[in-house]
Design a protein around this motif. Structure first.
Motif, PDB file in Angstrom:
ATOM      1  N   ASN A 203       0.823  -1.209   0.000  1.00  0.00           N
ATOM      2  CA  ASN A 203       0.000   0.000   0.000  1.00  0.00           C
ATOM      3  C   ASN A 203       0.857   1.260   0.000  1.00  0.00           C
ATOM      4  N   ILE A 204       1.896   1.276   0.820  1.00  0.00           N
ATOM      5  CA  ILE A 204       2.725   2.474   0.932  1.00  0.00           C
ATOM      6  C   ILE A 204       3.478   2.747  -0.363  1.00  0.00           C
ATOM      7  N   GLU A 205       4.012   1.701  -0.989  1.00  0.00           N
ATOM      8  CA  GLU A 205       4.744   1.921  -2.241  1.00  0.00           C
ATOM      9  C   GLU A 205       3.829   2.503  -3.311  1.00  0.00           C
ATOM     10  N   TRP A 206       2.626   1.942  -3.452  1.00  0.00           N
ATOM     11  CA  TRP A 206       1.714   2.446  -4.474  1.00  0.00           C
ATOM     12  C   TRP A 206       1.208   3.847  -4.128  1.00  0.00           C
ATOM     13  N   ALA A 207       0.875   4.083  -2.864  1.00  0.00           N
ATOM     14  CA  ALA A 207       0.387   5.408  -2.470  1.00  0.00           C
ATOM     15  C   ALA A 207       1.443   6.475  -2.753  1.00  0.00           C
ATOM     16  N   MET A 208       2.680   6.207  -2.380  1.00  0.00           N
ATOM     17  CA  MET A 208       3.754   7.167  -2.628  1.00  0.00           C
ATOM     18  C   MET A 208       3.965   7.389  -4.123  1.00  0.00           C
TER      19      MET A 208
ATOM     20  N   GLU B 116       1.767   7.078  -6.573  1.00  0.00           N
ATOM     21  CA  GLU B 116       0.657   7.856  -7.122  1.00  0.00           C
ATOM     22  C   GLU B 116       0.708   9.310  -6.648  1.00  0.00           C
ATOM     23  N   MET B 117       1.108   9.530  -5.408  1.00  0.00           N
ATOM     24  CA  MET B 117       1.151  10.887  -4.882  1.00  0.00           C
ATOM     25  C   MET B 117       2.293  11.691  -5.494  1.00  0.00           C
TER      26      MET B 117
ATOM     27  N   GLU C 156      13.082   9.003 -14.815  1.00  0.00           N
ATOM     28  CA  GLU C 156      11.904   8.192 -14.521  1.00  0.00           C
ATOM     29  C   GLU C 156      10.662   8.869 -15.079  1.00  0.00           C
ATOM     30  N   SER C 157       9.864   8.114 -15.841  1.00  0.00           N
ATOM     31  CA  SER C 157       8.650   8.666 -16.428  1.00  0.00           C
ATOM     32  C   SER C 157       7.543   8.722 -15.386  1.00  0.00           C
ATOM     33  N   ARG C 158       6.809   9.819 -15.379  1.00  0.00           N
ATOM     34  CA  ARG C 158       5.681   9.942 -14.456  1.00  0.00           C
ATOM     35  C   ARG C 158       4.562   8.960 -14.799  1.00  0.00           C
ATOM     36  N   ASP C 159       4.561   8.467 -16.026  1.00  0.00           N
ATOM     37  CA  ASP C 159       3.515   7.539 -16.444  1.00  0.00           C
ATOM     38  C   ASP C 159       3.884   6.087 -16.185  1.00  0.00           C
ATOM     39  N   ASP C 160       5.077   5.838 -15.648  1.00  0.00           N
ATOM     40  CA  ASP C 160       5.551   4.473 -15.460  1.00  0.00           C
ATOM     41  C   ASP C 160       5.051   3.909 -14.127  1.00  0.00           C
ATOM     42  N   LEU C 161       3.755   3.689 -14.036  1.00  0.00           N
ATOM     43  CA  LEU C 161       3.163   3.122 -12.830  1.00  0.00           C
ATOM     44  C   LEU C 161       2.444   1.823 -13.183  1.00  0.00           C
ATOM     45  N   LYS C 162       3.098   0.994 -13.963  1.00  0.00           N
ATOM     46  CA  LYS C 162       2.501  -0.268 -14.389  1.00  0.00           C
ATOM     47  C   LYS C 162       2.645  -1.313 -13.294  1.00  0.00           C
ATOM     48  N   GLU C 163       1.689  -2.239 -13.250  1.00  0.00           N
ATOM     49  CA  GLU C 163       1.767  -3.346 -12.306  1.00  0.00           C
ATOM     50  C   GLU C 163       2.290  -4.584 -13.017  1.00  0.00           C
ATOM     51  N   ASN C 164       2.830  -5.506 -12.241  1.00  0.00           N
ATOM     52  CA  ASN C 164       3.314  -6.764 -12.795  1.00  0.00           C
ATOM     53  C   ASN C 164       2.191  -7.514 -13.482  1.00  0.00           C
TER      54      ASN C 164
ATOM     55  N   LYS D  63       3.922  -3.240  -8.056  1.00  0.00           N
ATOM     56  CA  LYS D  63       4.436  -2.315  -9.064  1.00  0.00           C
ATOM     57  C   LYS D  63       5.524  -3.021  -9.874  1.00  0.00           C
ATOM     58  N   ALA D  64       5.444  -2.897 -11.208  1.00  0.00           N
ATOM     59  CA  ALA D  64       6.350  -3.654 -12.076  1.00  0.00           C
ATOM     60  C   ALA D  64       7.812  -3.345 -11.764  1.00  0.00           C
ATOM     61  N   LYS D  65       8.108  -2.085 -11.481  1.00  0.00           N
ATOM     62  CA  LYS D  65       9.448  -1.684 -11.076  1.00  0.00           C
ATOM     63  C   LYS D  65       9.384  -1.114  -9.667  1.00  0.00           C
ATOM     64  N   PRO D  66      10.340  -1.456  -8.806  1.00  0.00           N
ATOM     65  CA  PRO D  66      10.352  -0.842  -7.469  1.00  0.00           C
ATOM     66  C   PRO D  66      10.378   0.674  -7.568  1.00  0.00           C
ATOM     67  N   LEU D  67       9.654   1.332  -6.676  1.00  0.00           N
ATOM     68  CA  LEU D  67       9.619   2.793  -6.692  1.00  0.00           C
ATOM     69  C   LEU D  67      10.947   3.360  -6.196  1.00  0.00           C
ATOM     70  N   LEU D  68      11.635   4.059  -7.084  1.00  0.00           N
ATOM     71  CA  LEU D  68      12.851   4.788  -6.730  1.00  0.00           C
ATOM     72  C   LEU D  68      12.524   6.271  -6.742  1.00  0.00           C
ATOM     73  N   ALA D  69      12.788   6.954  -5.647  1.00  0.00           N
ATOM     74  CA  ALA D  69      12.440   8.367  -5.553  1.00  0.00           C
ATOM     75  C   ALA D  69      13.547   9.131  -4.842  1.00  0.00           C
ATOM     76  N   LEU D  70      13.697  10.380  -5.226  1.00  0.00           N
ATOM     77  CA  LEU D  70      14.681  11.267  -4.607  1.00  0.00           C
ATOM     78  C   LEU D  70      14.079  11.891  -3.354  1.00  0.00           C
ATOM     79  N   ALA D  71      14.750  11.713  -2.231  1.00  0.00           N
ATOM     80  CA  ALA D  71      14.249  12.230  -0.953  1.00  0.00           C
ATOM     81  C   ALA D  71      15.169  13.323  -0.427  1.00  0.00           C
ATOM     82  N   LYS D  72      14.553  14.297   0.232  1.00  0.00           N
ATOM     83  CA  LYS D  72      15.315  15.377   0.861  1.00  0.00           C
ATOM     84  C   LYS D  72      14.589  15.802   2.138  1.00  0.00           C
ATOM     85  N   PRO D  73      15.293  15.902   3.268  1.00  0.00           N
ATOM     86  CA  PRO D  73      14.628  16.316   4.514  1.00  0.00           C
ATOM     87  C   PRO D  73      13.966  17.681   4.358  1.00  0.00           C
TER      88      PRO D  73
END
Length: 516
Positions: free
Chosen positions: A320-325, A327-328, A482-490, A496-506
């Motif tokens: 749930n958290i991976e998909w929610a993040m 999509e958000m 990373e494409s914003r449209d790349d939210l495909k499922e297996n 999610k077909a690819k693990p969510l990789l995201a840039l984080a900053k405090p």
């Protein structure tokens, strides 16, 4: 043996056919619509030719334009449901008929011979274990008792992300694997609540999981993938004595051995400590299970229940958290609205706490929308009917396996406008508190009825708390490539077909982040 099996099945089918002819079958309602079964084997050949099975079933429901489908596999009628009203009739209105579980190879092995709660059929043992869970393990009082342990893991995940960002001297942002992050949080949390320790070993130097935890988590995912995974021998039980037809048994046996090699020694050691008087005070859920006063559990029952708790305690939340993040992050408008809610309710001068969750309706709506659109599995754990019954005007034979489609409910266009779009606002209802449960089953998050997930409070808390901490503590964005449209499922599951990789900053002041 194969010739004998085919001969036996032929006789069995012929006798069943003749008996049905002699009954008043013409007077009873029809079976739900479905493919025409072959003699003896039903639709098992089509099932084997159309993997993954869950997509084949949903495709047939679409082609036949039905919300309830009947597929005969061997001598078992498998009933798939994607309509919330029909699902409620099965799981809630008539749950005394449909609350049992089928006897399957994977269920039997995982539960240690049905010594657990989730996979055990209806009966005295299930009632005993369910009572223990609701009163002693997952009660509101126990939830409060474990607050400090949950808080430690809430802080630890922030510490881990912040350390990753701080060690990145060459850039202002750090690329984070959110899938690993979410899985680490949930498995750490479950181990902490049950065993009182975050790791089986020492963990890794960066604060993440070590080899032991990674191997353990991998085995849990394998178990989940193969529990009730349409194994041929579940529909032809005699084949279990001849061959591991599709290889499922070997795979799940190995995964169970791996999982329990880390868990069982800790349980045996703890039981001995209580016997020897070396341990005298309860500190975690394992202690509670060992020291029950009214209903003593055997070591095997404790081990089965511990595996039950661990397997059921991490996949739904982390998915749930991976998909929610994902999509958000894809929709900055949604992410900004979540940030504004956190800044208004909590502010920027302290970290969000569990006591704030009741006021974070938009955060909970984001999590609920992820449950709706991206369920962790296509179907719920199957139910089995104990008597002939009639549901939605159709005849449901005794012994039928009932599968409620999480996909069909959550993406049902008759219930949800623009059903394939991630829109948390659809769950907001003025000042009314948003709940992650849905007893009308428009969203299948924690089920309903007698087989409702007993860990609703814990699962809801973990989900909302982790999402709130990630949104409050850091800014997140997709990498440049990373494409914003790349939210495909297996294709073979709903991850999610690819693990969510995201840039984080405090995004908060430095002193608020746990150090160490």
């Amino acid at each position: 043996m194969i010739i004998f099996f085919l001969f036996f099945m032929s006789i069995f089918y012929l006798v069943s056919f003749l008996l049905n002819k002699l009954t008043d079958s013409k007077l009873r309602p029809p079976l739900p619509p479905g493919p025409t079964p072959l003699p003896y084997v039903g639709s098992i050949i089509s099932m084997l030719q159309n993997k993954p099975t869950f997509r084949w079933i949903h495709r047939m429901m679409d082609q036949m334009n039905t919300k309830i489908l009947c597929i005969r596999l061997g001598n078992v009628h498998v009933i798939a449901v994607s309509d919330p009203d029909i699902a409620v009739e099965f799981l809630k209105d008539k749950d005394w008929i449909f609350s049992s579980r089928p006897d399957t190879m994977s269920g039997y092995l995982t539960s240690g011979g049905y010594l657990d709660t989730v996979l055990a059929p209806m009966g005295d043992h299930w009632k005993k274990m369910r009572k223990i869970l609701s009163r002693e393990i997952l009660s509101v009082a126990r939830h409060k008792w474990l607050l400090n342990k949950r808080s430690e893991e809430d802080e630890n995940i922030l510490r881990y992300i912040n350390n990753q960002c701080s060690s990145n001297h060459k850039a202002a942002k750090k690329l984070i694997n959110v899938r690993i992050l979410a899985q680490q949080y949930t498995t750490n949390m479950v181990r902490k609540l049950i065993f009182g320790s975050r790791y089986f070993g020492k963990g890794s130097q960066d604060g993440g999981p070590g080899e032991e935890e990674i191997e353990h988590a991998d085995s849990l995912w394998t178990i989940l993938a193969y529990i009730h995974a349409f194994c041929v021998t579940d529909y032809f039980p005699l084949l279990r004595w001849i061959t591991d037809f599709d290889g499922h048994e070997k795979i799940i046996r190995n995964a169970i051995v791996t999982a329990r090699k880390y868990q069982d020694p800790l349980i045996d050691e703890r039981i001995q400590q209580w016997k020897d008087g070396l341990r005298t005070e309860q500190d975690d859920l394992l202690d509670v299970l060992i020291t029950l006063e009214n209903t003593r559990l055997t070591a095997d029952e404790i081990k089965a229940q511990i595996l039950d708790l661990i397997v059921g305690g991490f996949d739904n939340v982390s998915n749930n958290i991976e998909w929610a993040m994902a999509e958000m992050i894809k929709e900055p408008r949604i992410f900004d609205k979540a940030i504004r809610e956190l800044d208004f309710v909590v502010g920027k001068n302290r970290l969000v706490q569990e006591s704030d969750l009741q006021n974070l309706n938009y955060i909970k709506s984001c999590a609920k929308e992820a449950f709706r659109l991206h369920p962790v599995a296509a179907f719920n754990v199957p139910h089995v009917t104990t008597v002939d019954s009639i549901v939605a005007g159709y005849f449901i034979p005794k012994g039928s396996h009932v599968l409620v489609s999480r996909l069909g409910l959550g993406r049902n266009p008759d219930v949800w406008d623009d059903s394939l779009t991630f829109n948390p606002d659809r769950h907001m209802n003025g000042d009314k508190e948003v709940m992650l449960t849905d007893h009308k089953l428009h969203v299948f998050s924690f089920s309903t009825g007698r087989r409702e997930c007993p860990a609703v409070l814990l699962g809801s808390t973990m989900t909302t708390m982790l999402l709130a901490r990630l949104v409050q503590g850091f800014t997140w964005e997709f990498p440049f490539n990373e494409s914003r449209d790349d939210l495909k499922e297996n294709f073979h599951d709903l991850a999610k077909a690819k693990p969510l990789l995201a840039l984080a900053k405090p995004r908060l002041t430095n002193h608020l982040y746990p150090s160490g």
